[in-house]
Design a protein around this motif. Structure first.
Motif, short mmCIF file in Angstrom:
data_model
loop_
_atom_site.label_atom_id
_atom_site.label_comp_id
_atom_site.label_asym_id
_atom_site.label_seq_id
_atom_site.Cartn_x
_atom_site.Cartn_y
_atom_site.Cartn_z
N VAL A 123 -9.98 2.45 29.40
CA VAL A 123 -9.76 1.25 30.22
C VAL A 123 -10.36 0.02 29.54
O VAL A 123 -9.72 -1.04 29.48
N GLY A 124 -11.57 0.16 29.00
CA GLY A 124 -12.20 -0.96 28.33
C GLY A 124 -11.43 -1.42 27.11
O GLY A 124 -11.30 -2.63 26.86
N ALA A 125 -10.88 -0.48 26.34
CA ALA A 125 -10.11 -0.84 25.16
C ALA A 125 -8.85 -1.61 25.54
O ALA A 125 -8.49 -2.61 24.90
N LEU A 126 -8.17 -1.15 26.59
CA LEU A 126 -6.96 -1.85 27.03
C LEU A 126 -7.29 -3.27 27.50
O LEU A 126 -6.56 -4.23 27.19
N GLN A 127 -8.38 -3.42 28.24
CA GLN A 127 -8.72 -4.73 28.78
C GLN A 127 -9.16 -5.71 27.70
O GLN A 127 -8.98 -6.92 27.86
N ARG A 128 -9.73 -5.20 26.59
CA ARG A 128 -10.23 -6.08 25.54
C ARG A 128 -9.23 -6.25 24.38
O ARG A 128 -9.48 -7.00 23.45
N ALA A 129 -8.12 -5.55 24.47
CA ALA A 129 -7.16 -5.56 23.35
C ALA A 129 -6.49 -6.92 23.20
O ALA A 129 -6.30 -7.65 24.18
N ASP A 130 -6.15 -7.24 21.95
CA ASP A 130 -5.32 -8.42 21.71
C ASP A 130 -3.86 -8.05 21.45
O ASP A 130 -3.00 -8.91 21.33
N LEU A 131 -3.60 -6.72 21.35
CA LEU A 131 -2.23 -6.25 21.15
C LEU A 131 -2.09 -4.85 21.75
O LEU A 131 -2.87 -3.95 21.42
N LEU A 132 -1.11 -4.68 22.62
CA LEU A 132 -0.78 -3.37 23.18
C LEU A 132 0.51 -2.88 22.56
O LEU A 132 1.53 -3.56 22.63
N ILE A 133 0.44 -1.71 21.93
CA ILE A 133 1.64 -1.09 21.36
C ILE A 133 2.04 0.02 22.31
O ILE A 133 1.50 1.13 22.28
N CYS A 134 2.97 -0.29 23.21
CA CYS A 134 3.36 0.63 24.28
C CYS A 134 4.52 1.49 23.79
O CYS A 134 5.60 0.98 23.49
N LEU A 135 4.31 2.80 23.75
CA LEU A 135 5.31 3.74 23.25
C LEU A 135 5.70 4.71 24.35
O LEU A 135 4.92 5.58 24.73
N GLY A 136 6.90 4.55 24.90
CA GLY A 136 7.41 5.49 25.90
C GLY A 136 6.63 5.48 27.20
O GLY A 136 6.58 6.50 27.89
N ALA A 137 6.03 4.37 27.56
CA ALA A 137 5.32 4.23 28.83
C ALA A 137 5.94 3.08 29.62
O ALA A 137 6.72 2.30 29.08
N ARG A 138 5.55 2.96 30.90
CA ARG A 138 6.24 1.97 31.75
C ARG A 138 5.28 1.07 32.52
O ARG A 138 5.65 0.51 33.55
N PHE A 139 4.03 0.94 32.07
CA PHE A 139 3.04 0.10 32.74
C PHE A 139 2.96 0.45 34.23
O PHE A 139 3.11 -0.41 35.10
N ASP A 140 2.70 1.70 34.48
CA ASP A 140 2.59 2.21 35.84
C ASP A 140 1.38 1.59 36.53
O ASP A 140 0.36 1.29 35.90
N ASP A 141 1.45 1.46 37.85
CA ASP A 141 0.35 0.83 38.58
C ASP A 141 -0.93 1.65 38.51
O ASP A 141 -2.03 1.11 38.64
N ARG A 142 -0.83 2.98 38.28
CA ARG A 142 -2.03 3.81 38.15
C ARG A 142 -2.76 3.50 36.85
O ARG A 142 -3.94 3.84 36.70
N VAL A 143 -2.07 2.90 35.91
CA VAL A 143 -2.69 2.50 34.64
C VAL A 143 -3.14 1.05 34.69
O VAL A 143 -4.25 0.72 34.27
N THR A 144 -2.31 0.19 35.23
CA THR A 144 -2.57 -1.25 35.13
C THR A 144 -3.40 -1.80 36.28
O THR A 144 -4.10 -2.80 36.11
N GLY A 145 -3.33 -1.15 37.48
CA GLY A 145 -3.92 -1.80 38.63
C GLY A 145 -3.14 -3.08 38.93
O GLY A 145 -1.91 -3.10 38.89
N ARG A 146 -3.84 -4.15 39.18
CA ARG A 146 -3.17 -5.44 39.40
C ARG A 146 -2.66 -5.96 38.06
O ARG A 146 -3.43 -6.16 37.11
N LEU A 147 -1.38 -6.20 38.00
CA LEU A 147 -0.77 -6.62 36.73
C LEU A 147 -1.30 -7.96 36.25
O LEU A 147 -1.40 -8.20 35.04
N ASP A 148 -1.66 -8.85 37.18
CA ASP A 148 -2.11 -10.17 36.76
C ASP A 148 -3.51 -10.16 36.15
O ASP A 148 -3.94 -11.15 35.57
N THR A 149 -4.22 -9.02 36.27
CA THR A 149 -5.55 -8.92 35.65
C THR A 149 -5.59 -7.88 34.53
O THR A 149 -6.64 -7.62 33.97
N PHE A 150 -4.44 -7.29 34.21
CA PHE A 150 -4.41 -6.22 33.21
C PHE A 150 -4.20 -6.80 31.81
O PHE A 150 -3.20 -7.46 31.55
N ALA A 151 -5.16 -6.54 30.93
CA ALA A 151 -5.06 -6.92 29.51
C ALA A 151 -4.51 -8.32 29.35
O ALA A 151 -3.49 -8.55 28.68
N ARG A 152 -5.21 -9.29 29.91
CA ARG A 152 -4.72 -10.67 29.96
C ARG A 152 -4.50 -11.27 28.57
O ARG A 152 -3.57 -12.05 28.36
#
Length: 448
Positions: free
Chosen positions: A269-298
């Motif tokens: 979770v910490g790595a995703l939140q601090r990342a400057d680049l997300l390489i999403c492979l075969g995932a769909r940004f599910d709410d169980r991963v992102t929580g609130r989208l407006d605060t996810f990996a801004r």
């Protein structure tokens, strides 16, 4: 080019079509409207029928079969309530990208629309939760409908297809013609990614200081675990794997941070939140991963690779969209990123970013069992996991049925502690095999 025509009943044509499609196992329950198909099914020497106790169990068993074997699962039910009992597994298979074909009986074609006994518009009911639904009233259409159903279920993003066949079409005489080629107007799934998008993604990867590989179940569906490991080791980018992607990347690997989201590890979770680049492979940004989208990996830009174009930018805008098969996309990214590295276009990463494994080891379980509820979940998950480990020693693969979602994620979180051999891919469904399963690929049911 078509095979020589052969006269037979529509029911026999259905079973012959399943044999031509390579089916060896069907899960189902006989009933009035589908009963004509059961006589030739019982006479078949190539197809084994597994009798379940509920149509929903047939659908979930077909899911488990598909997940364990990589082939299309097949379930069968009668009209009305028998067909509607398949809606839940069809919806589950749609979300989990599991290829299954559901065959249902329907009232005679002359009675369709008259509210006849056990009539239900199963084609209309399942249209939102399937890739496609067929209603067959002409026995000559049966081979083509079955061939197209298997083609649709197994190509592009895998998913469920329903074939509803009227009873009189099963009883009528027809000429059997198995189509040798399938071409569907408007259906042209893209598997090869666009080279320009791949090059742009490679440029962003080379210029990022805090990238993260966000891996979903599409990597397992594409059988791209080897490519993913090679890509992660080439770039030294830390990896997080969703519940659907458990086993796509070895837990023991230094670059693996665990599961993301509300049931994941602090490191992921910490790595995703601090990342400057997300390489999403075969995932769909599910709410169980992102929580609130407006605060996810801004601060992160997004590279999103998926075979289903509808998933890209659906929940999170993709700066670089890549439509195509994950296996081919990762393979091309390896080449393109190496070209960027060779050209000297590589930004020095933040110190320690690609050595975040130490933090992952210290925070392996973010969902510590501090309450009686979590203690019970942990105990049951451990017991189920130990049972499946014995199962794996015998059969060499898993299609687990953990049951309730919290038990699922607990079992997934402790798999590495129990020594599960998941490096070749962990295949998960929700309730597969509860009502039955092929003995060559058995699934442990929920015994809690």
């Amino acid at each position: 080019m078509r095979s020589v025509e052969e006269q037979m009943t529509g029911a026999l044509s259905l079973i012959r079509s399943l044999e031509c499609a390579g089916v060896d196992t069907v899960f189902g329950i006989p009933g009035g409207a589908i009963l004509p198909a059961y006589d030739p099914l019982m006479d078949s020497t190539k197809i084994r029928h597994i009798l379940v106790r509920h149509e929903q169990g047939a659908g979930h068993a077909a899911q488990g079969y598909a997940a364990a074997t990589g082939r299309v699962g097949v379930c069968m039910a009668t009209s009305g309530p028998g067909a509607t009992n398949l809606v839940t597994p069809l919806a589950d298979a749609r979300l989990d990208s599991v290829p299954i074909v559901a065959i249902t009986g329907q009232v005679a074609s002359a009675q369709i629309g008259s509210d006849a006994f056990q009539e239900a518009d199963i084609r209309g009911i399942t249209m939102p939760v399937t890739k496609h639904s067929y209603l067959v009233t002409d026995p000559r259409q049966i081979p083509t409908a079955i061939a197209e159903a298997f083609y649709l279920a197994s190509t592009g993003r895998p998913g469920p297809v329903l074939v509803d066949i009227a009873k009189d079409a099963l009883q009528a005489q027809t000429a059997f013609e198995w189509p040798k080629f399938i071409s569907l107007a408007g259906y042209h799934p893209v598997t090869k990614p666009h080279s320009r998008q791949v090059r742009e993604a490679a440029r962003m990867i080379a210029q990022s200081a805090r990238p993260v590989l966000y891996v979903g179940g599409g990597v397992i569906r594409a059988d791209a675990s080897a490519e993913l490991k090679a890509f992660a080791e080439q770039t030294q980018i830390p990896v997080v794997t969703t519940l659907m992607a458990r086993g796509a990347f070895p837990d023991s690997h230094p670059l693996h941070l665990g599961m993301p989201g509300m049931h994941g590890t602090v490191a992921a979770v910490g790595a995703l939140q601090r990342a400057d680049l997300l390489i999403c492979l075969g995932a769909r940004f599910d709410d169980r991963v992102t929580g609130r989208l407006d605060t996810f990996a801004r601060e992160a830009r997004v590279i999103h690779a998926d075979i289903d174009p509808a998933e890209i930018s659906k929940n999170r805008h993709a700066d670089v969209p890549i439509v195509g098969d994950c296996k081919e996309a990762i393979a091309e990214l390896i080449v393109a990123v190496q070209a960027e590295y060779d050209a000297g276009n590589r930004v020095t990463p933040v110190p320690g970013w690609r050595r975040a494994r130490a933090g992952a080891n210290a925070t392996r379980s973010a969902m510590a069992p501090r309450t009686a509820l979590f203690a019970a979940i942990r105990h049951r998950a451990h017991r189920a996991a130990h049972q499946r480990r014995h199962h794996l020693r015998r059969w060499g693969r898993a299609a687990p049925d953990v049951g309730r979602p919290l038990r699922q994620v607990r079992a997934a979180a402790i798999m590495d502690q129990l020594g599960w051999p998941r490096d070749d891919g962990f295949r998960r469904t929700r309730r597969d095999g509860r009502e039955g399963g092929a003995p060559q690929q058995p699934c442990l049911g929920n015994r809690w």
